[in-house]
Design a protein around this motif. Structure first.
Motif, PDB file in Angstrom:
ATOM      1  N   ASP A 157      -7.846  -3.471 -11.627  1.00 58.35           N
ATOM      2  CA  ASP A 157      -7.349  -4.483 -12.057  1.00 58.35           C
ATOM      3  C   ASP A 157      -8.101  -6.139 -11.679  1.00 58.35           C
ATOM      4  OD1 ASP A 157      -4.857  -3.421 -12.775  1.00 58.35           O
ATOM      5  OD2 ASP A 157      -4.404  -3.095 -10.615  1.00 58.35           O
ATOM      6  N   ILE A 159     -10.215  -9.338 -12.081  1.00 65.07           N
ATOM      7  CA  ILE A 159     -10.151 -10.677 -12.444  1.00 65.07           C
ATOM      8  C   ILE A 159     -11.826 -10.926 -13.018  1.00 65.07           C
ATOM      9  CG2 ILE A 159      -9.795 -13.060 -11.991  1.00 65.07           C
ATOM     10  CD1 ILE A 159      -7.717 -12.077  -9.883  1.00 65.07           C
ATOM     11  N   SER A 173     -13.651  -6.982  -6.736  1.00 60.99           N
ATOM     12  CA  SER A 173     -12.295  -6.293  -6.553  1.00 60.99           C
ATOM     13  C   SER A 173     -12.272  -5.349  -5.354  1.00 60.99           C
ATOM     14  CB  SER A 173     -11.689  -5.412  -7.945  1.00 60.99           C
ATOM     15  OG  SER A 173     -12.971  -4.515  -8.084  1.00 60.99           O
ATOM     16  N   PHE A 199     -10.170  -9.734  -4.909  1.00 59.91           N
ATOM     17  CA  PHE A 199      -9.027 -10.204  -5.984  1.00 59.91           C
ATOM     18  C   PHE A 199      -8.819  -9.299  -6.597  1.00 59.91           C
ATOM     19  CE2 PHE A 199     -12.213 -13.383  -4.141  1.00 59.91           C
ATOM     20  CZ  PHE A 199     -11.783 -14.246  -3.767  1.00 59.91           C
ATOM     21  N   ARG A 200      -7.453  -9.094  -6.970  1.00 62.21           N
ATOM     22  CA  ARG A 200      -7.053  -8.387  -8.422  1.00 62.21           C
ATOM     23  C   ARG A 200      -6.085  -9.250  -8.992  1.00 62.21           C
ATOM     24  NH1 ARG A 200      -7.348  -2.252  -5.306  1.00 62.21           N
ATOM     25  NH2 ARG A 200      -9.316  -2.492  -4.589  1.00 62.21           N
ATOM     26  N   THR A 201      -5.466  -8.502 -10.108  1.00 61.45           N
ATOM     27  CA  THR A 201      -4.742  -9.144 -11.050  1.00 61.45           C
ATOM     28  C   THR A 201      -3.102  -9.077 -10.620  1.00 61.45           C
ATOM     29  OG1 THR A 201      -4.644  -7.644 -12.446  1.00 61.45           O
ATOM     30  CG2 THR A 201      -6.260  -9.293 -13.037  1.00 61.45           C
ATOM     31  N   ASP A 202      -2.997  -8.577  -9.437  1.00 66.68           N
ATOM     32  CA  ASP A 202      -1.763  -8.022  -8.977  1.00 66.68           C
ATOM     33  C   ASP A 202      -0.660  -9.502  -8.831  1.00 66.68           C
ATOM     34  OD1 ASP A 202      -2.213  -5.548  -8.688  1.00 66.68           O
ATOM     35  OD2 ASP A 202      -2.968  -5.872  -6.622  1.00 66.68           O
ATOM     36  N   THR A 203       0.433  -9.161  -9.269  1.00 63.66           N
ATOM     37  CA  THR A 203       1.279 -10.240  -8.985  1.00 63.66           C
ATOM     38  C   THR A 203       1.945 -10.178  -7.556  1.00 63.66           C
ATOM     39  OG1 THR A 203       2.042 -10.354 -11.406  1.00 63.66           O
ATOM     40  CG2 THR A 203       3.554 -11.268  -9.973  1.00 63.66           C
ATOM     41  N   HIS A 208       2.019  -6.751  -1.757  1.00 64.20           N
ATOM     42  CA  HIS A 208       0.643  -7.093  -2.758  1.00 64.20           C
ATOM     43  C   HIS A 208       0.253  -8.720  -2.665  1.00 64.20           C
ATOM     44  CE1 HIS A 208       1.642  -3.235  -4.336  1.00 64.20           C
ATOM     45  NE2 HIS A 208       0.530  -3.103  -4.636  1.00 64.20           N
ATOM     46  N   PRO A 210      -2.688 -11.237  -4.812  1.00 62.88           N
ATOM     47  CA  PRO A 210      -3.852 -11.134  -5.743  1.00 62.88           C
ATOM     48  C   PRO A 210      -4.976 -11.685  -4.929  1.00 62.88           C
ATOM     49  CG  PRO A 210      -2.441 -12.999  -6.244  1.00 62.88           C
ATOM     50  CD  PRO A 210      -1.628 -12.430  -5.223  1.00 62.88           C
TER      51      PRO A 210
END
Ligand code: PHE
Length: 332
Positions: A157, A159, A173, A199-203, A208, A210
């Motif tokens: 995921d 960014i 990531s 960093f990840r696109t997690d909401t 979690h 991001p």
């Protein structure tokens, strides 16, 4: 005459010890030492005495004068000291009043967890390594044995940063790129941990964030086995959580380790909690860094520091860590 002088000295001494200001001191000074004082007038009469008497009387007069002068000097220095003390008192600023009002801060609990982790690993002989938060595809993926077509690439995921070729530059990531950077720059044996932001696109939700923190471990040496990995994780878990917390490895998959495992730690109720991933460094990864896999072996592990803080302090929601509510933060 001698008696007269003794009386004068005694009186001068008593009255001088009682003076409370400079005016009084001046008055006493001229009363006992001035032109009309006893010592002065007696001195004038010395001429009328015969030489032997004159000698005795002269000495007695000088003696008395000296004792009175001493008493005056003493009184003056006492008055000076009193005046100075008074001035200091008037000019005094109570800085502690200020200190009591200013609240002392402390480190954020994630920083505290990170510091403790570093301490534990440094105590086990590891060095601290660092890498950039913006990475290229080579460091974040390819060198870690995750080529472009690899399905694992999607699971991160990522960014991406709008720079260069599409999907070439990204916010890292995971902290695993620091493995590559370290192996590129350093000859084995290598014993490092690399804490840092990832960093990840997690909401953001209860489990979690991001932007979060990981710590990566990497060991490259001769004759390293899965047993060293399990032992290292166990030692770290004991040192960090305390004696009765156990760890276990469960088979898993990561492209950059083979074999791979997930590691769990035991909870007081007997259940297990997943903490991170680990495994033996994949030969392709070693080769990508110019290290001969027939000569050197190693293991790597990685886990989330924020999750660790959540566990350690039994928080309900990982978002508390970034809400910046001082009423919450102040508790730790
Ligand atoms: N980088 C992996 C992740 O973020 C964790 C990991 C690190 C697994 C090192 C194995 C070895 O999921």
């Amino acid at each position: 005459m001698i008696e007269q002088l003794q009386n004068a000295v005694a009186e001068a001494e008593t009255r001088l010890t009682a003076v409370t200001d400079l005016d009084q001191l001046k008055a006493l000074d001229s009363e006992f030492l001035g032109k009309k004082s006893l010592v002065s007038s007696l001195k004038k009469q010395l001429g009328g005495l015969d030489p032997e008497e004159r000698k005795v009387a002269g000495r007695a007069i000088n003696d008395s004068r000296r004792r009175i002068e001493e008493a005056v000097a003493e009184a003056r220095s006492r008055l000076d000291a009193e005046a100075l003390a008074k001035r200091y008192e008037a000019e005094r600023l109570d800085l502690t009043e200020q200190l009591h009002r200013i609240e002392r801060g402390h480190y954020h609990l994630v920083t505290q967890a990170r510091d403790r982790l570093e301490d534990v690993f440094v105590g086990m002989g590891f060095h601290i390594a660092e890498g950039p938060e913006v990475e290229s595809a080579w460091y974040n993926f390819e060198a870690l044995n995750i080529p472009e077509w690899h399905p694992a690439r999607g699971s991160f995921d990522t960014i991406f940063v709008d720079l260069g070729e599409p999907e070439e530059v990204m916010l890292r990531s995971h902290t695993s790129p620091v493995q590559i950077r370290t192996m590129e720059n350093q000859e084995p044996p290598i014993y490092i941990v690399a804490p840092g932001r990832t960093f990840r696109t997690d909401t953001a939700d209860a489990t979690h964030l991001p932007a979060f923190n990981q710590i990566e471990g990497l060991v490259i040496d001769r004759g390293i086995t899965m047993g060293d990995l399990a032992g290292t994780i166990d030692s770290f878990v004991h040192a960090f959580f305390g004696g009765d917390v156990k760890s276990r490895l469960r088979p898993s998959y990561f492209p950059f380790t083979e074999p791979s495992a997930e590691f769990d730690i035991s909870r007081p109720d007997g259940s297990w909690l997943e903490l991170g991933g680990c495994g033996m460094v994949h030969p392709n990864v070693l080769r990508n860094c110019g290290i001969d896999p027939d000569e050197w072996q190693g293991f790597a592990f990685g886990f989330g520091i924020d999750r660790l803080a959540v566990m350690r302090y039994q928080l309900d929601d990982i978002r508390e860590l970034v809400n910046n509510d001082v009423r919450f933060l102040r508790q730790f």
